[in-house]
Motif scaffolding. Structure first.
Motif, mmCIF file in Angstrom:
data_model
loop_
_atom_site.group_PDB
_atom_site.id
_atom_site.type_symbol
_atom_site.label_atom_id
_atom_site.label_comp_id
_atom_site.label_asym_id
_atom_site.label_seq_id
_atom_site.Cartn_x
_atom_site.Cartn_y
_atom_site.Cartn_z
ATOM 1 N N ALA A 238 0.825 -1.208 0.000
ATOM 2 C CA ALA A 238 0.000 0.000 0.000
ATOM 3 C C ALA A 238 0.859 1.258 0.000
ATOM 4 C CB ALA A 238 -0.925 -0.012 1.216
ATOM 5 N N PHE A 239 1.971 1.251 0.744
ATOM 6 C CA PHE A 239 2.844 2.426 0.804
ATOM 7 C C PHE A 239 3.502 2.676 -0.550
ATOM 8 C CE2 PHE A 239 6.963 4.456 1.965
ATOM 9 C CZ PHE A 239 6.448 5.627 2.510
ATOM 10 N N GLU A 240 3.984 1.619 -1.180
ATOM 11 C CA GLU A 240 4.632 1.783 -2.491
ATOM 12 C C GLU A 240 3.624 2.219 -3.548
ATOM 13 O OE1 GLU A 240 6.794 -1.684 -3.552
ATOM 14 O OE2 GLU A 240 8.099 -1.639 -1.795
ATOM 15 N N ALA A 241 2.364 1.738 -3.438
ATOM 16 C CA ALA A 241 1.342 2.178 -4.391
ATOM 17 C C ALA A 241 1.089 3.672 -4.254
ATOM 18 C CB ALA A 241 0.057 1.390 -4.158
ATOM 19 N N GLY A 242 1.127 4.185 -3.037
ATOM 20 C CA GLY A 242 0.961 5.618 -2.834
ATOM 21 C C GLY A 242 2.117 6.414 -3.408
ATOM 22 N N LEU A 243 3.331 5.924 -3.220
ATOM 23 C CA LEU A 243 4.491 6.616 -3.798
ATOM 24 C C LEU A 243 4.438 6.602 -5.324
ATOM 25 C CD1 LEU A 243 7.357 5.269 -1.484
ATOM 26 C CD2 LEU A 243 6.333 7.555 -1.452
ATOM 27 N N LYS A 244 4.020 5.470 -5.891
ATOM 28 C CA LYS A 244 3.953 5.364 -7.354
ATOM 29 C C LYS A 244 2.908 6.317 -7.920
ATOM 30 C CE LYS A 244 3.648 1.922 -11.045
ATOM 31 N NZ LYS A 244 2.767 2.731 -11.913
ATOM 32 N N LYS A 245 1.802 6.491 -7.201
ATOM 33 C CA LYS A 245 0.781 7.413 -7.673
ATOM 34 C C LYS A 245 1.315 8.842 -7.726
ATOM 35 C CE LYS A 245 -3.973 8.856 -6.703
ATOM 36 N NZ LYS A 245 -5.140 8.667 -5.788
ATOM 37 N N ILE A 246 2.104 9.212 -6.704
ATOM 38 C CA ILE A 246 2.706 10.553 -6.708
ATOM 39 C C ILE A 246 3.701 10.680 -7.854
ATOM 40 C CG2 ILE A 246 4.156 12.158 -5.415
ATOM 41 C CD1 ILE A 246 2.962 10.984 -2.850
ATOM 42 N N ALA A 247 4.528 9.637 -8.062
ATOM 43 C CA ALA A 247 5.547 9.682 -9.120
ATOM 44 C C ALA A 247 4.910 9.749 -10.501
ATOM 45 C CB ALA A 247 6.445 8.455 -9.009
ATOM 46 N N ASP A 248 3.827 8.977 -10.721
ATOM 47 C CA ASP A 248 3.172 9.004 -12.030
ATOM 48 C C ASP A 248 2.566 10.367 -12.320
ATOM 49 O OD1 ASP A 248 3.859 6.371 -12.326
ATOM 50 O OD2 ASP A 248 1.878 5.573 -11.785
ATOM 51 N N GLY A 249 2.136 11.071 -11.288
ATOM 52 C CA GLY A 249 1.538 12.380 -11.494
ATOM 53 C C GLY A 249 2.529 13.414 -12.001
ATOM 54 N N LEU A 250 3.815 13.190 -11.796
ATOM 55 C CA LEU A 250 4.819 14.164 -12.248
ATOM 56 C C LEU A 250 4.897 14.242 -13.765
ATOM 57 C CD1 LEU A 250 7.714 13.431 -9.715
ATOM 58 C CD2 LEU A 250 5.996 15.252 -9.631
ATOM 59 N N SER A 251 4.453 13.191 -14.448
ATOM 60 C CA SER A 251 4.518 13.183 -15.921
ATOM 61 C C SER A 251 3.172 13.510 -16.551
ATOM 62 C CB SER A 251 4.985 11.807 -16.412
ATOM 63 O OG SER A 251 4.103 10.781 -15.965
ATOM 64 N N LYS A 252 2.193 13.883 -15.732
ATOM 65 C CA LYS A 252 0.867 14.188 -16.251
ATOM 66 C C LYS A 252 0.590 15.677 -16.118
ATOM 67 C CE LYS A 252 -1.012 9.666 -14.950
ATOM 68 N NZ LYS A 252 -2.034 8.961 -14.123
ATOM 69 N N PRO A 253 -0.076 16.253 -17.130
ATOM 70 C CA PRO A 253 -0.420 17.680 -17.027
ATOM 71 C C PRO A 253 -1.475 17.920 -15.947
ATOM 72 C CG PRO A 253 -1.457 16.676 -18.953
ATOM 73 C CD PRO A 253 -0.527 15.649 -18.401
ATOM 74 N N ALA B 17 8.798 19.591 -8.524
ATOM 75 C CA ALA B 17 9.490 18.302 -8.515
ATOM 76 C C ALA B 17 9.542 17.751 -9.923
ATOM 77 C CB ALA B 17 8.785 17.322 -7.600
ATOM 78 N N THR B 18 10.646 17.100 -10.252
ATOM 79 C CA THR B 18 10.806 16.466 -11.567
ATOM 80 C C THR B 18 10.870 14.951 -11.469
ATOM 81 O OG1 THR B 18 13.221 16.695 -11.392
ATOM 82 C CG2 THR B 18 12.004 18.493 -12.473
ATOM 83 N N ALA B 19 11.203 14.404 -10.293
ATOM 84 C CA ALA B 19 11.303 12.944 -10.164
ATOM 85 C C ALA B 19 11.140 12.545 -8.702
ATOM 86 C CB ALA B 19 12.649 12.455 -10.697
ATOM 87 N N LEU B 20 10.637 11.337 -8.532
ATOM 88 C CA LEU B 20 10.486 10.752 -7.192
ATOM 89 C C LEU B 20 11.003 9.324 -7.234
ATOM 90 C CD1 LEU B 20 9.408 10.791 -4.266
ATOM 91 C CD2 LEU B 20 7.220 9.973 -5.154
ATOM 92 N N SER B 21 11.931 9.018 -6.344
ATOM 93 C CA SER B 21 12.486 7.661 -6.297
ATOM 94 C C SER B 21 12.542 7.196 -4.849
ATOM 95 C CB SER B 21 13.889 7.628 -6.918
ATOM 96 O OG SER B 21 14.772 8.482 -6.193
ATOM 97 N N TRP B 22 12.573 5.890 -4.682
ATOM 98 C CA TRP B 22 12.660 5.326 -3.326
ATOM 99 C C TRP B 22 13.418 4.015 -3.358
ATOM 100 C CZ3 TRP B 22 8.217 5.782 -6.191
ATOM 101 C CH2 TRP B 22 7.604 4.592 -6.605
ATOM 102 N N LYS B 23 13.969 3.705 -2.193
ATOM 103 C CA LYS B 23 14.753 2.480 -2.049
ATOM 104 C C LYS B 23 14.409 1.845 -0.703
ATOM 105 C CE LYS B 23 19.528 0.774 -1.889
ATOM 106 N NZ LYS B 23 20.959 1.164 -1.890
ATOM 107 N N GLN B 24 14.188 0.537 -0.731
ATOM 108 C CA GLN B 24 13.810 -0.176 0.496
ATOM 109 C C GLN B 24 15.070 -0.630 1.230
ATOM 110 O OE1 GLN B 24 11.832 -4.182 0.457
ATOM 111 N NE2 GLN B 24 10.045 -3.004 1.135
#
Length: 654
Positions: free
Chosen positions: A441-456, A496-503
């Motif tokens: 669930a946490f990674e899905a939330g991060l991915k949603k934020i990251a995908d939004g960076l490439s959307k108008p 912001a231009t990019a969002l990355s994470w590492k476990q």
């Protein structure tokens, strides 16, 4: 029959009032005499215009010869007629030679239908239950009376086709509950406290109602009147009592709460030879129906039943190691668990060195220091800290379900405390699944934020995205500590231009040590297996709370006044004490380990009913008796050492 109103006066105060009696005329020595059939008391509720109709209906119920012209009554009169007929039968003699008899003119043969006339020629000889052994009617002052023999064999010629069963009432649960109350000598204690007979009966009715048909006091009042034969066992007319009597009985229990609670625990300690060495303490809460604005303890908080939309009240219990309640107390619904321990244990008079077991919510360092100061031993779950476990230094034990638990005992550096690191395979599987779900669930939330960076038209401002990430961490159930998150901005640092994470797993947490928990205690001379087995008894108190809520009607609380709400909870505590006594006896005597819900279903099958049938001479024979106990119920009765046929047999000839 007719109703006679008589004016009388109180000899002590001189107060004048009317009493009412159901009477019949009978010719004796050439003169008509009025014979009292039933005393209707001082507060007779039927208006005078309805008296003739009520008397006619009572006569028809006692001798229903003319069914084609059955008298139709309003519901309140029909209920009253059924009630008074039931009282006449219940108070009739159980001896064949002295059966109560109400003279009535038999229906002439011409009024019988052809089927009835044919059935009248087919008679049956039925053995009366007068040769059965049954206990005499109990009273509120002496609930368990000695058993008596009804008498000799009673043979009657009756018309089988005329046989009708009526007034079925449950009696099995009531009989067993009365046995428990008698074992506790509770009625004797109520008498010693100066509580009168009527209120003693109401208190017993409240308790047994909660045991047999859990609900509010109002629901108990309805159950006592319409569904239970408890009134017959106690020789009390619950139908004549206002529901306010049950509320006032609750008030009396609260007035003498401390004395009653101490007496009950003292009784079970003597009965089962309990040793006061272990004390379990925990809290639960339940919810109110409505806002309960007049109750200062009604507070919104974290509901253990997921009812945070309702105000709550908290119940704290101190239990003996055998599962009996030593003390109970109600607190505000939002009370902090850690602040309640000292209030509950003060003046408990536990022996020096008694062991107190509690969970992490109560085991604050301040509480542990208080326990040490007052010479208690403790065994608690450690709050917080780093998880650690060395399988090479551990020993194994088995739960009652056959699950393996590994234990590592470690002595503290100052030698004053033992830490017991425990690893459960079942808990490991559960926590691994939880961690996986939270991480997904946490990674899905991060991915949603990251995908939004490439959307108008999506949010890209650095400060707003940091807020979103912060809220995501807040909802992550602790798994966010295992992630290194990098949010890259543009040259201006605004968007912001990019969002990355590492476990990166943090050692000593649920993710790296699933299934591990730690107990702490100042008991230094016990081995690891004994410490863990003793702590596992804390699960008993969880089963107690489940019993309170699901089997004994703790929830919800309908009262809006503090004393009445506290009384509702205390009645549940006393009902639990009776249930625990019954289950303890059944387990010891017959290895019966069923839940109370299962036992109650078994006992609810036994009923008291009235069987009415026409005799060969045209008169009606009414017999009220208890049904035969089924084999499972008979086994329970044998284990408890009580009679299998509660309530005596009653016979009325009209």
């Amino acid at each position: 029959m007719f109703i006679r109103q008589t004016r009388t006066s109180n000899k002590a105060t001189g107060e004048g009032y009317f009493t009412y009696r159901l009477v019949r005329g009978e010719r004796i020595a050439g003169k008509v005499r009025q014979i009292t059939v039933l005393n209707l008391g001082r507060h007779f509720p039927v208006v005078q215009d309805d008296w003739p109709l009520l008397c006619s209906r009572i006569e028809q119920l006692l001798a229903p010869q003319a069914l084609l012209c059955e008298i139709k009554c309003p519901p309140h009169l029909e209920r009253a007629a059924q009630r008074y007929v039931g009282q006449l039968i219940a108070r009739a003699s159980d001896k064949p030679g002295a059966a109560a008899s109400t003279q009535a003119t038999p229906a002439p043969a011409s009024e019988l239908s052809a089927d009835s006339a044919h059935a009248a020629n087919t008679t049956a000889q039925t053995r009366g239950a007068a040769d059965q052994t049954a206990p005499a009617p109990a009273t509120a002052g002496n609930i368990c009376s000695a058993a008596g023999v009804c008498g000799a064999v009673d043979l009657q010629h009756v018309d089988i086709a005329s046989m009708v069963d009526s007034l079925p009432r449950s009696v099995g649960v009531e009989h067993v509950a009365l046995h428990a109350i008698n074992q506790l000598s509770l009625v004797d204690k109520l008498t010693a406290l100066g509580i009168n007979g009527v209120m003693r009966a109401c208190i017993v009715g409240n308790l047994i109602g909660r045991i047999a048909a859990p609900g509010s006091e109002l629901a108990t009042w309805d159950w006592l009147q319409r569904h239970s034969a408890l009134g017959e066992l106690l020789d009390v007319d619950f139908e004549g009592l206002s529901h306010m009597r049950l509320y006032r009985a609750s008030d009396l229990l609260m007035k003498h709460r401390q004395a009653i609670e101490a007496h009950v625990f003292g009784a079970v300690t003597t009965l089962f030879s309990l040793t006061e060495t272990v004390t379990l303490y925990d809290l639960t809460n339940t919810y109110f129906e409505g806002q309960a604005t007049n109750n200062p303890k009604a507070r919104f908080g974290r509901s253990k039943e997921k009812r945070s939309d309702c105000p709550l009240v908290t119940l704290g219990l101190v239990l003996d190691g055998s599962g009996f309640v030593r003390r109970s107390k109600t607190f505000e619904g939002n009370v902090s668990e850690g602040t309640t321990l000292q209030v509950m244990l003060t003046d408990l008079a536990a022996p020096v060195g008694a062991l107190v077991i509690m969970d992490a919510g109560i085991a604050t360092q301040a509480n542990i220091d208080w326990l040490i100061e007052h010479k208690y031993r403790y065994l608690v779950v450690r709050r917080g800290g780093v998880r650690e476990f060395d399988a090479q230094q551990s020993v194994s034990t088995q739960t009652m379900g056959g699950e393996t638990v590994r234990l590592q005992k470690v002595l503290s550096a100052d030698g004053q405390e033992v830490q017991l690191h425990c690893h459960s395979e079942g808990r490991q599987a559960k926590e691994q699944a939880m961690s996986q779900r939270f991480c997904t669930a946490f990674e899905a939330g991060l991915k949603k934020i990251a995908d939004g960076l490439s959307k108008p038209r999506s949010e890209k401002r650095m400060d707003k995205l940091n807020e979103r990430i912060g809220r995501l961490k807040q909802r992550s159930r602790g798994v966010s500590q295992h992630y290194q998150i990098t949010l890259t901005g543009d040259e201006a640092g605004k968007n912001a231009t990019a969002l990355s994470w590492k476990q990166e797993w943090v050692s000593g947490t649920m993710a790296t040590h699933p299934g591990v928990y730690c107990l702490r205690t100042n008991v230094l001379d016990w081995d690891a297996q004994k410490l863990w087995q003793t702590y596992s008894s804390l699960t008993d108190i969880e089963s107690v709370f489940r019993s309170f809520k699901t089997e004994l009607g703790l929830r919800p609380v309908f009262h809006h006044k503090e004393d009445r709400a506290d009384g509702h909870l205390f009645i549940t505590v006393l009902a639990y004490q009776c249930v625990q006594l019954i289950r303890t006896e059944l387990k010891a005597q017959a290895q019966i380990n069923d839940s109370w819900e299962s036992l109650r279903k078994t006992m609810q099958g036994q009923r008291r009913t009235t069987t009415s049938m026409r005799r060969a001479d045209g008169r009606m024979l009414h017999v009220r008796k208890t049904s035969k106990a089924e084999p499972e119920l008979a086994r329970i009765y044998r284990a408890l050492g009580i009679d299998a046929s509660p309530g005596s047999t009653r016979k009325l000839v009209v």
